[in-house]
Structures are given as structure tokens and as C-alpha cells.
Write a protein that holds these residues in place. Structure first.
Motif, PDB file in Angstrom:
ATOM      1  N   VAL A   1      -5.730   7.679  -1.175  1.00  0.00           N
ATOM      2  CA  VAL A   1      -6.319   6.642  -2.181  1.00  0.00           C
ATOM      3  C   VAL A   1      -7.127   5.785  -0.851  1.00  0.00           C
ATOM      4  O   VAL A   1      -6.961   5.962   0.240  1.00  0.00           O
ATOM      5  N   TYR A   2      -8.161   5.159  -1.505  1.00  0.00           N
ATOM      6  CA  TYR A   2      -9.217   4.627  -0.563  1.00  0.00           C
ATOM      7  C   TYR A   2      -9.399   3.248  -0.695  1.00  0.00           C
ATOM      8  O   TYR A   2     -10.194   2.654  -0.222  1.00  0.00           O
ATOM      9  N   ASP A   3      -8.484   2.534  -1.721  1.00  0.00           N
ATOM     10  CA  ASP A   3      -8.673   1.196  -1.679  1.00  0.00           C
ATOM     11  C   ASP A   3      -7.436   0.253  -1.988  1.00  0.00           C
ATOM     12  O   ASP A   3      -6.548   1.195  -2.623  1.00  0.00           O
ATOM     13  N   GLY A   4      -7.201  -0.801  -1.932  1.00  0.00           N
ATOM     14  CA  GLY A   4      -6.011  -1.385  -2.245  1.00  0.00           C
ATOM     15  C   GLY A   4      -5.563  -1.527  -3.724  1.00  0.00           C
ATOM     16  O   GLY A   4      -4.292  -1.111  -3.895  1.00  0.00           O
ATOM     17  N   GLU A   5      -6.599  -1.333  -4.581  1.00  0.00           N
ATOM     18  CA  GLU A   5      -6.135  -1.586  -5.985  1.00  0.00           C
ATOM     19  C   GLU A   5      -5.353  -0.022  -6.527  1.00  0.00           C
ATOM     20  O   GLU A   5      -4.455  -0.176  -6.989  1.00  0.00           O
ATOM     21  N   LYS A   6      -6.134   0.806  -5.895  1.00  0.00           N
ATOM     22  CA  LYS A   6      -5.606   2.072  -6.072  1.00  0.00           C
ATOM     23  C   LYS A   6      -4.434   2.574  -5.595  1.00  0.00           C
ATOM     24  O   LYS A   6      -3.222   3.103  -6.028  1.00  0.00           O
ATOM     25  N   ALA A   7      -4.122   1.691  -4.196  1.00  0.00           N
ATOM     26  CA  ALA A   7      -2.818   2.105  -3.726  1.00  0.00           C
ATOM     27  C   ALA A   7      -1.796   1.469  -4.532  1.00  0.00           C
ATOM     28  O   ALA A   7      -0.727   1.922  -4.637  1.00  0.00           O
ATOM     29  N   LEU A   8      -1.786   0.295  -5.053  1.00  0.00           N
ATOM     30  CA  LEU A   8      -0.990  -0.502  -5.705  1.00  0.00           C
ATOM     31  C   LEU A   8      -0.704   0.395  -6.839  1.00  0.00           C
ATOM     32  O   LEU A   8       0.613   0.463  -7.224  1.00  0.00           O
ATOM     33  N   GLU A   9      -1.747   0.855  -7.825  1.00  0.00           N
ATOM     34  CA  GLU A   9      -1.459   1.340  -8.905  1.00  0.00           C
ATOM     35  C   GLU A   9      -0.573   2.649  -8.540  1.00  0.00           C
ATOM     36  O   GLU A   9       0.421   3.015  -9.351  1.00  0.00           O
ATOM     37  N   TYR A  10      -0.858   3.318  -7.722  1.00  0.00           N
ATOM     38  CA  TYR A  10       0.000   4.613  -7.125  1.00  0.00           C
ATOM     39  C   TYR A  10       1.321   4.439  -7.119  1.00  0.00           C
ATOM     40  O   TYR A  10       2.358   4.938  -7.335  1.00  0.00           O
ATOM     41  N   ALA A  11       1.452   3.307  -5.868  1.00  0.00           N
ATOM     42  CA  ALA A  11       2.765   2.735  -5.681  1.00  0.00           C
ATOM     43  C   ALA A  11       3.632   2.506  -6.885  1.00  0.00           C
ATOM     44  O   ALA A  11       4.920   2.658  -6.621  1.00  0.00           O
ATOM     45  N   LEU A  12       3.061   1.769  -7.738  1.00  0.00           N
ATOM     46  CA  LEU A  12       4.048   1.319  -8.971  1.00  0.00           C
ATOM     47  C   LEU A  12       4.089   2.371  -9.889  1.00  0.00           C
ATOM     48  O   LEU A  12       5.361   2.160 -10.669  1.00  0.00           O
ATOM     49  N   GLU A  13       3.328   3.608 -10.014  1.00  0.00           N
ATOM     50  CA  GLU A  13       3.574   4.607 -10.975  1.00  0.00           C
ATOM     51  C   GLU A  13       4.235   5.714 -10.644  1.00  0.00           C
ATOM     52  O   GLU A  13       4.639   6.390 -11.466  1.00  0.00           O
ATOM     53  N   ARG A  14       4.219   5.851  -9.171  1.00  0.00           N
ATOM     54  CA  ARG A  14       4.663   7.267  -8.786  1.00  0.00           C
ATOM     55  C   ARG A  14       5.844   6.907  -7.745  1.00  0.00           C
ATOM     56  O   ARG A  14       6.023   5.859  -7.241  1.00  0.00           O
ATOM     57  N   ASP A  15       7.060   8.143  -7.553  1.00  0.00           N
ATOM     58  CA  ASP A  15       7.932   7.830  -6.875  1.00  0.00           C
ATOM     59  C   ASP A  15       7.578   8.625  -5.464  1.00  0.00           C
ATOM     60  O   ASP A  15       7.156   9.891  -5.501  1.00  0.00           O
ATOM     61  N   TYR A  16       7.669   7.852  -4.274  1.00  0.00           N
ATOM     62  CA  TYR A  16       7.284   8.237  -3.074  1.00  0.00           C
ATOM     63  C   TYR A  16       8.333   8.090  -2.110  1.00  0.00           C
ATOM     64  O   TYR A  16       9.096   7.297  -2.373  1.00  0.00           O
ATOM     65  N   ASP A  17       8.283   9.014  -1.151  1.00  0.00           N
ATOM     66  CA  ASP A  17       9.468   8.884  -0.036  1.00  0.00           C
ATOM     67  C   ASP A  17       8.994   8.002   1.282  1.00  0.00           C
ATOM     68  O   ASP A  17       9.761   7.521   1.849  1.00  0.00           O
ATOM     69  N   GLY A  18       7.590   7.639   1.171  1.00  0.00           N
ATOM     70  CA  GLY A  18       7.110   6.817   2.183  1.00  0.00           C
ATOM     71  C   GLY A  18       5.570   6.552   1.671  1.00  0.00           C
ATOM     72  O   GLY A  18       4.951   7.363   1.172  1.00  0.00           O
ATOM     73  N   ILE A  19       4.985   5.166   2.400  1.00  0.00           N
ATOM     74  CA  ILE A  19       3.607   5.049   2.034  1.00  0.00           C
ATOM     75  C   ILE A  19       2.987   4.512   3.299  1.00  0.00           C
ATOM     76  O   ILE A  19       3.885   3.824   4.234  1.00  0.00           O
ATOM     77  N   LEU A  20       1.883   4.951   3.714  1.00  0.00           N
ATOM     78  CA  LEU A  20       1.224   4.770   4.723  1.00  0.00           C
ATOM     79  C   LEU A  20       0.003   3.900   4.243  1.00  0.00           C
ATOM     80  O   LEU A  20      -0.769   4.186   3.619  1.00  0.00           O
ATOM     81  N   LEU A  21       0.158   2.684   4.657  1.00  0.00           N
ATOM     82  CA  LEU A  21      -0.749   1.631   4.188  1.00  0.00           C
ATOM     83  C   LEU A  21      -1.555   1.077   5.224  1.00  0.00           C
ATOM     84  O   LEU A  21      -1.190   0.089   6.088  1.00  0.00           O
TER      85      LEU A  21
END
Length: 224
Positions: free
Chosen positions: A30-50
Motif C-alpha cells: 500500500v502507498y499511504d497511511g490510511e490504506k496501511a491502517l485499513e489493511y492492518a486492521l482487516e487482515r492477519d499479517y506475520d509482520g508489517i513494514l511501515l
């Protein structure tokens, strides 16, 4: 393993995705903070690069909100900022690691490997039940309209009630808060329950502490 990459520089993002996928990671970019937060809250990840410097929401805002919402996924901050204060701000708000641009891809892969091993180790200080939020780090009990500070024992009692999701006996409170060898009378539990009930009313909580003789105490939603 599945990663979320939030980086607004498209060329860098594309390069990172290619390298990560070559290393057998699945990547959502993703390419902006709003989309990053949306994905982080809706999907299960093993790690986030922010990345920190992003449009709409910066990385620190995304980090804070993700942790506030209970997201425990390991987070690695990526940024061109090298000042120690920026690093401290990220780490103090729940980041697991920090990598300053430009970085070697081998180092990035090594750090991802380290933080993804920690998944589940981060424990948010925040607990929620209906419209009530308890911050165990500050002892603050709040709703969307008001907040109040609890005493140490009140905070522990509220934590037990939120996490138990069942009836809690006076004996359990005594054991977990006052200890086995306490000489305090058992009726002290009712005293502190009374304090909590008043404070819940004071912040317009939609929940209450229900009391049932010979059973104990339980947190439940108030009748509409």
C-alpha cells in the motif's frame, strides 16, 4: 508468511516486493497511511513494514492507532529519518524495530526474520468491553465521552473482570490482588466493587458489574 508493506515511493515499493516475494513472503503493498491502517486492521499479517513519511497518515499515527486497536503484529519502521528522537518515538509507541534508509536488503531480510519470530509477544496495555476501554499502563478507564483514573487495585480488579468473561468469586479477587497471606477481610472486595460501579456510572459506561450472592461478580452490558 504474509507481510504488509506500506511505502509511498512506488519504485522502492516495487523493488522491495520483488525481493520479498523472491524470499518466499506473500506481500500486500500500500502507498499511504490510511490504506496501511485499513489493511492492518482487516487482515492477519506475520509482520508489517511501515514507512514513517507517508501521505494521509504518517507511520507513527498508523502505529499508534494499530496498537490502540489491539493489533499485535510485529512492526518494523522504515524511514529516512536518522535522529534518535524519531527512533525512540516509534519504539515507545509499540514498534518492534527500526531501519533507516538507505539499508542493505540482507539486513532488511534479517530483521524481518527476527521480528516475525516475536509474533504474539507484544501485549497491548488496552482492554475493551462494549464501550469501555481500560489502559493498564495509565490506569485510565474511559468511554468515548469521558474518562477517570483508577487506583492500582481497582485497575487490577477491572482487568480481571474484563478478561475473565465469567463469574469471578471474591476468593479469586482476594488471591490475585491481595494475596494468599493477607489479613484483609473478604468484604474489602465488595468495597472496591462499589468504587468501580460508581466510576463506571461516572463515565457513562454501557456496562455494569453484576453481583450475585454465593456466585460472585461479572461484567455485563446494561439493559437498553
Amino acid at each position: 508468511m504474509r507481510l504488509l508493506l506500506a511505502e509511498d515511493e512506488r519504485e522502492l515499493s516495487n523493488a522491495l516486493v520483488a525481493i520479498l516475494e523472491h524470499s518466499d513472503y506473500e506481500v500486500d503493498a500500500v502507498y499511504d497511511g490510511e490504506k496501511a491502517l485499513e489493511y492492518a486492521l482487516e487482515r492477519d499479517y506475520d509482520g508489517i513494514l511501515l514507512d514513517i513519511m507517508m501521505p494521509k497518515k504518517d507511520g507513527i499515527e498508523v502505529l499508534k492507532e494499530a496498537r490502540r486497536q489491539g493489533i499485535e503484529t510485529p512492526i518494523l519502521m522504515l524511514t529516512a529519518k536518522a535522529e534518535i528522537q524519531d527512533k525512540l518515538e516509534g519504539l515507545e509507541n509499540g514498534a518492534d524495530d527500526y531501519l533507516t534508509k538507505p539499508f542493505a536488503m540482507a539486513e532488511l531480510l534479517a530483521r524481518i526474520k527476527i521480528i516475525t519470530k516475536r509474533k504474539g509477544e507484544y501485549t497491548s496495555p488496552l482492554l475493551r468491553f462494549e464501550n469501555v476501554e481500560l489502559d493498564r499502563s495509565t490506569y485510565e478507564l474511559s468511554t468515548e465521552t469521558s474518562s477517570i483514573r483508577l487506583g492500582n487495585k481497582e485497575c487490577k480488579m477491572m482487568e480481571i473482570l474484563i478478561t475473565a468473561k465469567r463469574w469471578v468469586t471474591p476468593e479469586e479477587f482476594m488471591e490475585k490482588i491481595w494475596g494468599y497471606d493477607t489479613e484483609v477481610e473478604k468484604n474489602i472486595v465488595w468495597v472496591y466493587i462499589s468504587y468501580l460501579r460508581k466510576k463506571l456510572d461516572a463515565i457513562n459506561a454501557s456496562v455494569q458489574v453484576k453481583v450475585e450472592k454465593d456466585t460472585g461478580y461479572q461484567l455485563e452490558k446494561k439493559d437498553d
